[in-house]
Design an enzyme around this catalytic site. Structure first.
Site, PDB file in Angstrom:
ATOM      1  N   LYS A  35       9.629  58.107  36.320  1.00 22.10           N
ATOM      2  CA  LYS A  35       8.174  57.931  36.225  1.00 22.10           C
ATOM      3  C   LYS A  35       7.821  56.453  36.099  1.00 22.10           C
ATOM      4  O   LYS A  35       6.902  55.951  36.740  1.00 22.10           O
ATOM      5  CB  LYS A  35       7.654  58.658  34.974  1.00 22.10           C
ATOM      6  CG  LYS A  35       7.118  60.032  35.213  1.00 22.10           C
ATOM      7  CD  LYS A  35       6.504  60.521  33.910  1.00 22.10           C
ATOM      8  CE  LYS A  35       5.709  61.762  34.077  1.00 22.10           C
ATOM      9  NZ  LYS A  35       5.140  62.211  32.790  1.00 22.10           N
ATOM     10  N   ARG A 158     -11.796  64.755  31.900  1.00 21.86           N
ATOM     11  CA  ARG A 158     -11.587  65.963  32.697  1.00 21.86           C
ATOM     12  C   ARG A 158     -10.667  65.605  33.850  1.00 21.86           C
ATOM     13  O   ARG A 158     -10.885  64.582  34.514  1.00 21.86           O
ATOM     14  CB  ARG A 158     -12.916  66.466  33.265  1.00 21.86           C
ATOM     15  CG  ARG A 158     -13.835  67.064  32.227  1.00 21.86           C
ATOM     16  CD  ARG A 158     -15.247  67.165  32.780  1.00 21.86           C
ATOM     17  NE  ARG A 158     -15.748  65.848  33.180  1.00 21.86           N
ATOM     18  CZ  ARG A 158     -16.859  65.640  33.872  1.00 21.86           C
ATOM     19  NH1 ARG A 158     -17.582  66.657  34.265  1.00 21.86           N
ATOM     20  NH2 ARG A 158     -17.255  64.418  34.180  1.00 21.86           N
ATOM     21  N   GLU A 159      -9.661  66.430  34.068  1.00 17.13           N
ATOM     22  CA  GLU A 159      -8.784  66.177  35.215  1.00 17.13           C
ATOM     23  C   GLU A 159      -9.634  66.199  36.481  1.00 17.13           C
ATOM     24  O   GLU A 159     -10.549  67.004  36.610  1.00 17.13           O
ATOM     25  CB  GLU A 159      -7.699  67.249  35.297  1.00 17.13           C
ATOM     26  CG  GLU A 159      -6.646  67.063  34.238  1.00 17.13           C
ATOM     27  CD  GLU A 159      -5.520  68.078  34.359  1.00 17.13           C
ATOM     28  OE1 GLU A 159      -5.293  68.618  35.436  1.00 17.13           O
ATOM     29  OE2 GLU A 159      -4.874  68.314  33.318  1.00 17.13           O
ATOM     30  N   ASN A 212     -13.628  71.405  23.071  1.00 12.07           N
ATOM     31  CA  ASN A 212     -13.010  72.239  24.107  1.00 12.07           C
ATOM     32  C   ASN A 212     -13.244  73.721  23.830  1.00 12.07           C
ATOM     33  O   ASN A 212     -13.456  74.508  24.756  1.00 12.07           O
ATOM     34  CB  ASN A 212     -11.506  71.953  24.193  1.00 12.07           C
ATOM     35  CG  ASN A 212     -11.224  70.725  25.055  1.00 12.07           C
ATOM     36  OD1 ASN A 212     -12.131  70.128  25.609  1.00 12.07           O
ATOM     37  ND2 ASN A 212      -9.970  70.335  25.156  1.00 12.07           N
ATOM     38  N   CYS A 277      -5.512  72.234  28.784  1.00 10.33           N
ATOM     39  CA  CYS A 277      -6.268  71.981  27.551  1.00 10.33           C
ATOM     40  C   CYS A 277      -6.929  73.223  26.953  1.00 10.33           C
ATOM     41  O   CYS A 277      -6.595  73.608  25.826  1.00 10.33           O
ATOM     42  CB  CYS A 277      -7.313  70.911  27.808  1.00 10.33           C
ATOM     43  SG  CYS A 277      -6.585  69.391  28.419  1.00 10.33           S
TER      44      CYS A 277
HETATM   45  C1  UGA Z   1     -11.105  69.773  29.511  1.00  8.84           C
HETATM   46  C2  UGA Z   1     -12.417  69.256  28.914  1.00  8.84           C
HETATM   47  O1  UGA Z   1     -13.504  69.542  29.788  1.00  8.84           O
HETATM   48  C3  UGA Z   1     -12.355  67.759  28.677  1.00  8.84           C
HETATM   49  O2  UGA Z   1     -13.548  67.312  28.031  1.00  8.84           O
HETATM   50  C4  UGA Z   1     -11.162  67.466  27.774  1.00  8.84           C
HETATM   51  O3  UGA Z   1     -11.020  66.094  27.559  1.00  8.84           O
HETATM   52  C5  UGA Z   1      -9.901  68.006  28.436  1.00  8.84           C
HETATM   53  O4  UGA Z   1     -10.028  69.415  28.652  1.00  8.84           O
HETATM   54  C6  UGA Z   1      -8.756  67.740  27.507  1.00  8.84           C
HETATM   55  O5  UGA Z   1      -8.694  68.350  26.452  1.00  8.84           O
HETATM   56  O6  UGA Z   1      -7.993  66.817  27.766  1.00  8.84           O
HETATM   57  P1  UGA Z   1     -10.010  69.862  31.931  1.00  8.84           P
HETATM   58  O7  UGA Z   1      -8.996  70.776  31.339  1.00  8.84           O
HETATM   59  O8  UGA Z   1      -9.565  68.761  32.806  1.00  8.84           O
HETATM   60  O9  UGA Z   1     -10.904  69.183  30.786  1.00  8.84           O
HETATM   61  O10 UGA Z   1     -10.930  70.749  32.818  1.00  8.84           O
HETATM   62  P2  UGA Z   1     -12.411  71.330  32.853  1.00  8.84           P
HETATM   63  O11 UGA Z   1     -13.092  70.750  34.015  1.00  8.84           O
HETATM   64  O12 UGA Z   1     -13.118  71.284  31.580  1.00  8.84           O
HETATM   65  O13 UGA Z   1     -12.028  72.835  33.199  1.00  8.84           O
HETATM   66  C7  UGA Z   1     -11.326  73.672  32.288  1.00  8.84           C
HETATM   67  C8  UGA Z   1     -11.414  75.096  32.758  1.00  8.84           C
HETATM   68  O14 UGA Z   1     -12.754  75.533  32.725  1.00  8.84           O
HETATM   69  C9  UGA Z   1     -10.949  75.294  34.200  1.00  8.84           C
HETATM   70  O15 UGA Z   1     -10.182  76.445  34.319  1.00  8.84           O
HETATM   71  C10 UGA Z   1     -12.206  75.402  34.994  1.00  8.84           C
HETATM   72  O16 UGA Z   1     -12.063  76.212  36.136  1.00  8.84           O
HETATM   73  C11 UGA Z   1     -13.141  76.012  33.983  1.00  8.84           C
HETATM   74  N1  UGA Z   1     -14.519  75.581  34.251  1.00  8.84           N
HETATM   75  C12 UGA Z   1     -14.803  74.268  34.239  1.00  8.84           C
HETATM   76  C13 UGA Z   1     -15.469  76.512  34.508  1.00  8.84           C
HETATM   77  O17 UGA Z   1     -15.177  77.730  34.534  1.00  8.84           O
HETATM   78  N2  UGA Z   1     -16.727  76.095  34.732  1.00  8.84           N
HETATM   79  C14 UGA Z   1     -17.065  74.790  34.744  1.00  8.84           C
HETATM   80  O18 UGA Z   1     -18.232  74.469  34.972  1.00  8.84           O
HETATM   81  C15 UGA Z   1     -16.078  73.844  34.493  1.00  8.84           C
END
Ligand code: UGA
Length: 444
Positions: A35, A158-159, A212, A277
């Site tokens: 890495k 957010r990823e 979260n 997450c």
């Molecule tokens: C999440 C949080 O949103 C971030 O704020 C946090 O920093 C991050 O976890 C972390 O703990 O590091 P992430 O896991 O990248 O971010 O993804 P999200 O975009 O939040 O999505 C999480 C899940 O929720 C996914 O399965 C996605 O499909 C779902 N989701 C997301 C929804 O069903 N609706 C949405 O509008 C957004």
């Protein structure tokens, strides 16, 4: 400032690259030589939009990667711990955090100048104060708050949008064991013109989990209502959630225009949340509650509902086919959400596992996550396709699990087929009448 960041996963590498872009001198540390080599060659080990450009721009200027933790800590003023905290058994595994805290402590023993150690990994409340700090003191033989500082600074990235989330944060949360630790972090983050919440380490840790958990709760709430709608002919969860969104407390009208805040998308039904997450963090908070004799009934259900949500997809196959053994199934979307190649806890993992060996053939497509999915389900098991058009060719059942925009073309791609496939829309992204055999989450 001179920084060392330990751990080059999403949080560590994105933070490192962004802080280097802002002019700090950053060394990213990882135990994985491969890495480290890739980062030093300007090749990100993970896919994240915009990461490669910033990495290439800053590498060997303000950014370096190394496996030498001691050298990196010695040559920096702040060390951020961003190593993984995987969920193991009934709680998060702190092995990496502990190892790193010990190693940093050993370096601090012979470091004369003031150093600040900041935990960035997502950890349960108390980890920084009760696990990291004592290890730092033990192995440095020095006193926290006197010889060095300790802070906790959760990331809200957010990823898929991690670079822009870092560069344009909505908030910065900093916890500190003393005023000096908080002051150093406050000054460090002052460049971002945004609310900086200063608190103790435990509260900072709790804010991350609670944030979260709130979003995960909204998703499971929507899915529970959706599953009820599925039982009632004529009631579609899409209409129901649209009706909920129109509450002026959720979508207020400003100057005659209705504002739709981003979070309303969490009040929509689908095939469940995934990723590294939400599932892990909610489970960790439930376990933490249990340790404190505080049952987390709501969050417990959030996890259960999410787990069962994958079954909704399978039920829809069985509703249409008594015998599934001869079916050719196309799985569209392997990543846990669009914009990432991350497949951790993705609905596709659960569904493929359930369908494997039970149907005749599984073809799968994802624009960027196939290489990750192959690590779990190799080529022999699944026919991976470069395009979604190839994946749906001759499929009896098409299952949409990630809302990649190209899947919107499915209706036109299958419109001329004589044997119309069953389309199961796990993300409710297609119009129900756009294909002749449609099944959607939250629809009778
Ligand atoms: C999440 C949080 O949103 C971030 O704020 C946090 O920093 C991050 O976890 C972390 O703990 O590091 P992430 O896991 O990248 O971010 O993804 P999200 O975009 O939040 O999505 C999480 C899940 O929720 C996914 O399965 C996605 O499909 C779902 N989701 C997301 C929804 O069903 N609706 C949405 O509008 C957004």
């Amino acid at each position: 400032m001179r920084l060392s960041i330990v751990g080059t996963g999403y949080v560590g590498l994105v933070s490192g690259v962004c802080l280097a872009e802002l002019g700090h001198q950053v060394t990213c540390v990882d135990i994985d030589q491969e890495k480290v080599d890739r980062i030093n060659q300007g090749i990100p080990p993970i896919y994240e939009e915009g990461l490669e450009v910033l990495l290439k721009k800053n590498i060997h200027k303000t950014l370096n990667a190394s496996i030498d933790l001691a050298e990196a800590v010695m040559a920096s003023d702040i060390t951020m711990i961003a190593v993984g905290t995987p969920y193991k058994g009934e709680q998060i595994d702190l092995t990496y955090i502990k190892q790193v805290a010990q190693q940093i402590g050993e370096v601090l023993k012979s470091k004369d100048s003031y150093h600040l150690v900041v935990v960035k990994s997502t950890v349960i409340p108390g980890t920084t104060d009760d696990v990291v700090l004592p290890l730092l003191e033990k192995y440095s033989n020095k006193k926290a708050g006197v010889d060095f500082g300790v802070g906790m600074n959760p990331e809200f990235l957010r990823e898929g949008q991690a670079i822009s989330d870092f560069m344009q944060p909505d908030r910065i949360v900093i916890g500190g064991i003393d005023q000096k630790s908080l002051d150093v972090l406050d000054k460090f983050y002052n460049v971002f013109k945004v609310d900086i919440l200063k608190t103790n380490c435990k509260t900072a840790e709790m804010i991350k989990y609670a944030s979260n958990s709130l979003f995960a709760t909204m998703i499971s709430f929507s899915n529970e209502i959706g599953n009820l709608c599925e039982k009632i002919e004529g009631v579609d969860i899409k209409d129901v959630t649209r009706g909920i969104h129109l509450d002026k407390r959720l979508t207020p009208t400003v100057n005659g225009q209705r504002i739709t805040p981003n979070f309303t998308t969490f009040i929509e039904a689908g095939c469940g949340f995934g990723g590294s997450c939400f599932p892990k963090d909610v489970r960790a908070l439930v376990a933490y509650g249990k340790q404190h004799a505080q049952p987390m009934q709501l969050l417990n259900s959030v996890v259960d509902i999410n787990y069962q949500q994958h079954e909704q997809i399978l039920k829809k196959i069985h509703k249409n086919y008594q015998d599934i053994s001869s079916l050719k199934v196309a799985i569209l979307g392997l990543a846990f959400k669009p914009g990432t190649d991350d497949v951790r806890e993705s609905p596709a993992l659960f569904i493929v596992e359930k369908l494997l060996y039970k149907v005749a053939k599984i073809k799968a497509h994802d624009p960027i996550a196939i290489h990750e999915f192959k690590k779990i389900f190799p080529n022999q098991l699944i026919d991976y396709c470069e395009t979604h058009t190839q994946a749906i060719d001759q499929a009896d059942v098409i299952i949409i699990l990630t809302s990649w925009p190209e899947y919107l073309t499915i209706p036109s791609l299958i419109s001329n087929r004589q044997d119309q496939p069953l389309v199961i829309d796990g993300r409710r992204m297609l119009e129900r009448d756009s294909v002749s055999r449609y099944e959607g989450i939250g629809l009778y």
